[in-house]
Every structure is written in C-alpha cells, then in structure tokens.
Design a protein around this motif. Structure first.
Motif, PDB file in Angstrom:
ATOM      1  N   CYS A  25       0.832  -1.210   0.000  1.00  0.00           N
ATOM      2  CA  CYS A  25       0.000   0.000   0.000  1.00  0.00           C
ATOM      3  C   CYS A  25       0.866   1.260   0.000  1.00  0.00           C
ATOM      4  O   CYS A  25       0.568   2.233  -0.702  1.00  0.00           O
ATOM      5  CB  CYS A  25      -0.954  -0.011   1.191  1.00  0.00           C
ATOM      6  N   VAL A  26       1.960   1.238   0.761  1.00  0.00           N
ATOM      7  CA  VAL A  26       2.890   2.371   0.752  1.00  0.00           C
ATOM      8  C   VAL A  26       3.511   2.522  -0.636  1.00  0.00           C
ATOM      9  O   VAL A  26       3.640   3.629  -1.165  1.00  0.00           O
ATOM     10  CB  VAL A  26       3.977   2.199   1.843  1.00  0.00           C
ATOM     11  N   TRP A  27       3.890   1.382  -1.245  1.00  0.00           N
ATOM     12  CA  TRP A  27       4.448   1.403  -2.608  1.00  0.00           C
ATOM     13  C   TRP A  27       3.454   2.056  -3.573  1.00  0.00           C
ATOM     14  O   TRP A  27       3.832   2.837  -4.430  1.00  0.00           O
ATOM     15  CB  TRP A  27       4.776  -0.019  -3.037  1.00  0.00           C
ATOM     16  N   CYS A  28       2.173   1.746  -3.416  1.00  0.00           N
ATOM     17  CA  CYS A  28       1.125   2.317  -4.278  1.00  0.00           C
ATOM     18  C   CYS A  28       1.065   3.840  -4.147  1.00  0.00           C
ATOM     19  O   CYS A  28       0.853   4.546  -5.129  1.00  0.00           O
ATOM     20  CB  CYS A  28      -0.239   1.733  -3.931  1.00  0.00           C
ATOM     21  N   ILE A  29       1.258   4.345  -2.937  1.00  0.00           N
ATOM     22  CA  ILE A  29       1.210   5.790  -2.721  1.00  0.00           C
ATOM     23  C   ILE A  29       2.298   6.492  -3.533  1.00  0.00           C
ATOM     24  O   ILE A  29       2.061   7.536  -4.134  1.00  0.00           O
ATOM     25  CB  ILE A  29       1.361   6.115  -1.219  1.00  0.00           C
ATOM     26  N   PHE A  30       3.486   5.890  -3.584  1.00  0.00           N
ATOM     27  CA  PHE A  30       4.611   6.541  -4.251  1.00  0.00           C
ATOM     28  C   PHE A  30       4.685   6.273  -5.752  1.00  0.00           C
ATOM     29  O   PHE A  30       5.263   7.063  -6.488  1.00  0.00           O
ATOM     30  CB  PHE A  30       5.929   6.131  -3.581  1.00  0.00           C
ATOM     31  N   THR A  31       4.134   5.152  -6.218  1.00  0.00           N
ATOM     32  CA  THR A  31       4.296   4.810  -7.639  1.00  0.00           C
ATOM     33  C   THR A  31       3.025   4.970  -8.471  1.00  0.00           C
ATOM     34  O   THR A  31       3.100   4.891  -9.692  1.00  0.00           O
ATOM     35  CB  THR A  31       4.791   3.362  -7.798  1.00  0.00           C
ATOM     36  N   ARG A  32       1.881   5.149  -7.834  1.00  0.00           N
ATOM     37  CA  ARG A  32       0.588   5.291  -8.529  1.00  0.00           C
ATOM     38  C   ARG A  32       0.436   4.251  -9.645  1.00  0.00           C
ATOM     39  O   ARG A  32       0.403   4.580 -10.827  1.00  0.00           O
ATOM     40  CB  ARG A  32       0.455   6.703  -9.061  1.00  0.00           C
ATOM     41  N   CYS A  47       3.709   0.087 -13.043  1.00  0.00           N
ATOM     42  CA  CYS A  47       4.017   1.460 -12.653  1.00  0.00           C
ATOM     43  C   CYS A  47       5.384   1.815 -13.237  1.00  0.00           C
ATOM     44  O   CYS A  47       6.048   0.969 -13.823  1.00  0.00           O
ATOM     45  CB  CYS A  47       3.977   1.636 -11.144  1.00  0.00           C
ATOM     46  N   PHE A  49       8.939   2.271 -12.859  1.00  0.00           N
ATOM     47  CA  PHE A  49      10.195   2.023 -12.148  1.00  0.00           C
ATOM     48  C   PHE A  49      10.901   0.916 -12.913  1.00  0.00           C
ATOM     49  O   PHE A  49      10.308   0.259 -13.755  1.00  0.00           O
ATOM     50  CB  PHE A  49       9.962   1.673 -10.673  1.00  0.00           C
TER      51      PHE A  49
END
Length: 160
Positions: A25-32, A47, A49
């Motif tokens: 979920c944290v990864w989702c916040i930063f990578t959309r 995403c 990266f």
C-alpha cells in the motif's frame, strides 16, 4: 455460502501477509500503479520504475511490460512469473517474509548495483537464494547468453 467462506479465507491470507500488504500500500502511494488483473489471488499492477517487486498478494512490474503481460509475450512472462514466485513465498512465510526474503532481496539488489564491477560473484543477480527460491517456485531457469547476460526462461508453461 461458498462465497462467504472464500472471502473469509482470503481475509486470513491477507492478515497472514499483513506486513507485505502494508508495504504494498505504501508502494502504491509513491508509484501510482495501474491495475492489470488478478490471478490466483495475486493482484498485478504496472508502474514507472525499473523492474519488478512483489509485496505479498500484490506484484508490481515496470510499465514497459504492460503490453507483454496483457498479450502473454513469451519474452516477458519469465520475469512476470518470477515475481509471482515471490508472492508464493510470501504466502508460505507470512509475517516473516520481509525478514527472510524481502529485505535480503532488496539489500542484495542494492549491493549488486554498487559493487558488481568489483565483486564478480555478484554478476548473476538470480544466483542469490531469494531469487533462486522464486525461480524454483515459478518454474524458471536462468540461462547465460553468449554476450554474458543472464536471462530467465520458462521450464514449464506459465501459470499466469
């Protein structure tokens, strides 16, 4: 009744993998990320990266693999399936996954990027135990090409 039982079991699978779910979920916040589809209870996203990463029931891939994943391109599938192997490990290890697999894998990637020129043992990224485990679970083998690169190849047809 079967649907309720299935939802109940899925809740406990996510609870068992809670540290990975939070990290995802944290990864989702930063990578959309952009959602692709769900396969065997693993949610696949793309995403921007440079690679692939798995956080329990969520697997994230570089956006450039989106078309290959949707079309099941045989050149892309081994890399997609590799992350699926990490997701299977997450189900096995549960809350210990990040300490046994996730963090060592990330540290290995970082060390390899910084020291691969000075330490030839780091040449093959997939030789580390976390990556070998994922490859074995996903039915993938590592092949050295004539130009010295290491690539993944499916041993058996992909489950994805």
């Amino acid at each position: 009744m079967k649907t309720y039982l299935h939802a109940f079991l899925q809740f406990f699978v996510w609870l068992w993998q809670l540290p990975q779910v939070i990290a995802g979920c944290v990864w989702c916040i930063f990578t959309r990320p952009r959602y692709l589809y769900t396969h065997h209870h693993v949610h696949l996203f793309t995403c921007r990266f440079g690679g692939g990463v798995s956080f329990g029931p969520m697997a994230f891939y570089d956006e450039r693999h989106r078309a290959g994943l949707l079309s099941r391109d045989p050149r892309v599938m081994p890399y997609i399936t590799h992350e699926y192997g990490h997701s299977m490990d997450s189900r096995l290890w549960g809350p210990l996954y990040l300490f046994v697999i996730g963090i060592p894998s990330g540290v290995h990637l970082w060390v390899r990027e910084w020291f691969k020129d000075r330490w030839p043992r780091l040449e093959n990224y997939y030789d580390f135990y976390t990556e070998r485990r994922a490859n074995r679970k996903a039915g993938i083998e590592v092949v050295k090409t004539p130009d010295g690169r290491y690539v993944l190849r499916m041993k058996r047809p992909s489950k994805l």
